[in-house]
Every structure is written in structure tokens, then in C-alpha cells.
Design a protein around this motif. Sequence first.
Motif, short mmCIF file in Angstrom:
data_model
loop_
_atom_site.label_atom_id
_atom_site.label_comp_id
_atom_site.label_asym_id
_atom_site.label_seq_id
_atom_site.Cartn_x
_atom_site.Cartn_y
_atom_site.Cartn_z
N ASN A 1 -48.26 -39.80 90.62
CA ASN A 1 -47.06 -40.62 90.50
C ASN A 1 -47.34 -42.06 90.09
O ASN A 1 -46.59 -42.97 90.40
CB ASN A 1 -46.26 -40.59 91.80
CG ASN A 1 -47.10 -40.95 93.03
OD1 ASN A 1 -48.31 -41.10 92.93
ND2 ASN A 1 -46.45 -41.08 94.17
N TRP B 1 -47.20 -44.76 87.15
CA TRP B 1 -46.19 -44.75 86.10
C TRP B 1 -46.20 -46.04 85.28
O TRP B 1 -46.75 -47.06 85.70
CB TRP B 1 -44.82 -44.53 86.71
CG TRP B 1 -44.35 -45.57 87.71
CD1 TRP B 1 -44.84 -45.79 88.97
CD2 TRP B 1 -43.29 -46.50 87.52
NE1 TRP B 1 -44.16 -46.79 89.59
CE2 TRP B 1 -43.18 -47.26 88.73
CE3 TRP B 1 -42.39 -46.78 86.49
CZ2 TRP B 1 -42.24 -48.27 88.91
CZ3 TRP B 1 -41.45 -47.78 86.66
CH2 TRP B 1 -41.38 -48.51 87.86
N TRP C 1 -39.01 -45.46 81.58
CA TRP C 1 -40.22 -45.27 82.38
C TRP C 1 -40.72 -43.84 82.23
O TRP C 1 -40.00 -42.94 81.80
CB TRP C 1 -39.96 -45.58 83.86
CG TRP C 1 -39.14 -44.55 84.57
CD1 TRP C 1 -37.79 -44.45 84.60
CD2 TRP C 1 -39.64 -43.46 85.36
NE1 TRP C 1 -37.40 -43.37 85.34
CE2 TRP C 1 -38.52 -42.74 85.83
CE3 TRP C 1 -40.91 -43.02 85.70
CZ2 TRP C 1 -38.64 -41.61 86.63
CZ3 TRP C 1 -41.04 -41.90 86.50
CH2 TRP C 1 -39.92 -41.20 86.96
N LYS C 2 -41.99 -43.63 82.64
CA LYS C 2 -42.58 -42.30 82.58
C LYS C 2 -43.85 -42.28 83.43
O LYS C 2 -44.59 -43.26 83.47
CB LYS C 2 -42.93 -41.93 81.14
CG LYS C 2 -43.29 -40.48 80.93
CD LYS C 2 -43.48 -40.19 79.44
CE LYS C 2 -43.75 -38.71 79.19
NZ LYS C 2 -43.90 -38.44 77.72
N TYR C 3 -44.07 -41.14 84.12
CA TYR C 3 -45.34 -40.97 84.82
C TYR C 3 -46.47 -40.81 83.82
O TYR C 3 -46.30 -40.18 82.76
CB TYR C 3 -45.31 -39.73 85.72
CG TYR C 3 -44.44 -39.87 86.95
CD1 TYR C 3 -44.66 -40.87 87.88
CD2 TYR C 3 -43.40 -38.96 87.18
CE1 TYR C 3 -43.86 -40.98 89.01
CE2 TYR C 3 -42.59 -39.06 88.30
CZ TYR C 3 -42.84 -40.08 89.22
OH TYR C 3 -42.04 -40.19 90.32
#
Length: 520
Positions: free
Chosen positions: A63, A65, A88-90
Motif C-alpha cells: 500500500n 502509493w 493516485w495509484k499504488y
Amino acid sequence: MLLPSILSTALSVLLFLSPTLTHAIALPASQPPVYEGTLSLIADTTGSKELTFSYSIVSSAKNNWVGIYPASGGGPVEEKYVSNSLVWKYIPDTTNGIVKLDVGSLANGEYIAFLLAKDGYKWLSKPVYVSLQNNNNGGNGNNVVGFLVETVTLKNGRQGDGYSAKIAGLVTPGYKPRFEKLSGDGWVSVSADGVISGVPDRTRDSTITIRATIPTTGQSSTLKAMIPVKRSGSSLVPDLKVMTFNLWWGGTYVNNYHAKQIKFIISTNVDIIGLQEAHGGHVQRLADALGWYFWQPKSGDLGIISRYPIVEDYGLANASGGVRISLDGTDQQVNFWNMHLGYDPYGPYDFCFDKMSVEKVLQREAQSGRTPQIVDTLKAMGPQIRQAWNIPVILVGDANAPSHLDWTEELRSKNCGYANIPWPTSTKPAEVGLIDSFRIANPNPVEVPGITWSPIYPFHNGGTGKVEPQDRIDFIYHTGSQLQVVESKSLVVGRPGVHGSHRDNEWTSDHAVVVTSYKL
């Protein structure tokens, strides 16, 4: 200066979050933090509306990110939640790799990307600034990389002394190119990460040509950098140029503000700048781009950036703060203070719109906070002012009030029928021996008014059609016999469009700047 309606306008603009959400990045000037990982932008050659980042961290997690925020504010600059990210993105559960973020929904403008830990806000790397310039025309506009300027004059060197300067920040934000020297004097070397170093072996200004290349694409750009070299045993900084610059919420109300600010600052060849309205890490952004030193307190909108080392932090004193800057070791130093005084109520409005008495307006100067703020500032500076024969003192900033030197009998009609007004923010510095550098260089306010408020407000922002009072409210004061004023100017670049038509201005502020040149 800020007007209430400007703040409300900001709330309606999709790209920028409310300025009240902005926080300052509290970083020591001489000891930048060391992060466990890195984040960098990779050039996108696919034409898609994606940003591709490479990352490297010590330990992986499912997790971790990356989040993108407006550069104007809203990001976790103090490693705490401020507002939601725009995109956003992991990242993959690996210690190094790449992550792609779809930015097709974002408007053109300036952004900042954070690599953050475990669904939280702890920084895993230094943030990366991103400029989207062609995001509505099939592509994100970031596949063109280059130096932001064609030429730059760097800080002074001296024959026989070691020299070092950084130019890596002068390229398109977000990229990590490889730098190399193409031509120039033999004593100069350029490292792959953009550090110029060497020992000048003669008294001659050195010009070098440097190429920056993006390894993944082969794109390149060149820069000519000039290093002024002083004679061995002479003063390193015989001339000093300082600026006061209200950024107007970092410059974020104008498109492509980062590149425009850097080009302007480099064109002036200044040495020290006092910044106001520099919330949210804009101080460090400019310092990193220029390869300079910086000071920014934990709170407020003040900042100072300098070509030469900041060696002591005097902290905040109400609406001001100060540092000591070493121009040439312990032999040549300057105490430099920056202020941003309260803006409401505004004295020229009281006179021009409401026809208040002088007594009432001076009472309201205290009500605005400006009078106690300048008193507290001068009190904090007192010991340094008394020792200015040893180390000169400079005070710059946005006073949000005019000068008594400008509200003269000759300008009564210009100043709405008033004259001889003892504005406290200018009379009190004079009482303790501070000299208004602009009026030393330009003693006649009729011939050279030096207006700094405002290049984009010919009419009052209240929508009444009233003419906006035009005044000099940004100042550079000094004391110390070592400082001799050579020149002082108020400056803007281009022909700024009025507020409402300002987005594409070459000029990124609602103030003009003041630049004073001193002989030391």
C-alpha cells in the motif's frame, strides 16, 4: 497584497485548491532531509495521457502509493493529510520499478507528485514537480525536455579558491537528465548530476556549454553558463543585487508559472530574494531550480533564497523573519530580513473610497496589524541595526501600505487629495536609520513613482468600477556604510493582462518586484 475576492475566485477554479489548505515545508536551509527512496519522472513517448514515474525504496509494501496534487497547495507537505489527491495509484510491491498515472482529467498547469508510505502521508522520497503544458491536445506535454533558459550567470568564483554550483534544477521539472560539459575552460568540470566544480586558475570570466540528455529517450538541450571570476585576494562579492518578490500564491494563478519565474529571476542576475506569498514549498521549489540556499519557517508565507550560504536563522518576529548570509566567509556577511505585513484594512482605500480623516486612517493602520508588525520587526532587528557598521542590514518585503516619501504635496491630486501622510510602515524604519533604497536612487516620486501595486488591477476588484489606487507598497530598506546604492527599479516583464485575463501573462504576480543594486 491579497483581496478577499481574489481568494473567493480561487475557490471556483478547478485546478487549484483553497489557499487556506496550503502549508509550508519546514526545511533547514543548510541541511536538506535525506529520504530513503527516490521518485523521478520518465519521459512519455507514447502520446498517451499518462505520467510514468520510476521509484526506488528501501522496503516494499502493498500500500505504498503515489499521489498528485496542485503545486499551489493541498499536498501533505508536513507529512500530514491536507486534502485529497487529484490522481493516485499504488506502486508495485517491489523496492524499485515504475508506476503509471492517468492524468487525462487534469488541466494544464503545475503539479507536485508525492511518493508516500502505507496508505499514509510519510514521504518516501523528495516530491517531484510536474508541468502539464499540452494536456488537452493529445499528450501530456511532458515529452519535451530542455533547459528553461539558454544562458545563466552563476555565482562568483575567485582565482585559487574551490568553486561549486548546481544547474540540475534548470531543466524541465520532474526529469533527471545526464549532464556533460561540451566546451569551456579546462578548470571547470561538470558531473553527470549537474554539479559544476573546479578551481579557477586565472582571473577571467569563464563561459561553459553544458548538455543535458534524457537517458531513456536521447532528448537533449544545451545551456551556456557564465562564471564571474574575481582576482585572488579580492572581495568575492563586490556588488550585491537584491529583490523583493510577492509571488501571488506561489505564482499559481498564471499558467507555466515555474518556467516563467525561473526565466525572470535569471534575467535579473540577483543574488538574494525575499519572497512573500510563498506557501506550500514554493521557496524550496525556486531554490532547488536555481541551485541556491533557502530559508522558510514552519508557518507563514515568507521565504528567502540566496546564491550564497545562509549561516544563521533569526527566526520569526511577528510578520517578518531574518537570516545572516555569508557572501565571503566571515569577511563579508549581510543580515537580511523579509516582511509581509497585514493587508486589511488598506489605507489608500480608506482615503480614496471613503474619504476618511488622517487620524482615522492611522488608527486603522494599527487595526490592520501593520503598525505593531513593523514595530516588532524593527525591535527584533535592533541589535543588528546598531551593529550595521560591522555587518550591513537589509529589510525587504510587502508592507501593504505606501510610503510617506510618495504621498507628497506634489502628488496630492494623484493621492485622492491627501498629502504628507506619515505612514507608520515607512516612517518607523526611517526613525531607526533604515534607508529606502528606491528613493535614494530615484529621489523624485513625481518623475519615478515606482508603482508596485498593481500591474494587473487598473480598477478596484470590488466590481464598482472605481479606479484602483496605484502605489509603491514593496520596499528594500538598508543600513550600513558598506552598502552604496547604485540603482533601484520596480520591474515587471511583458505586458500583463488585467485580472480576469491574466492566465497567460508572462508576468506571474499581481505585484511588481523591486530590485536594488549595491556596491560593497
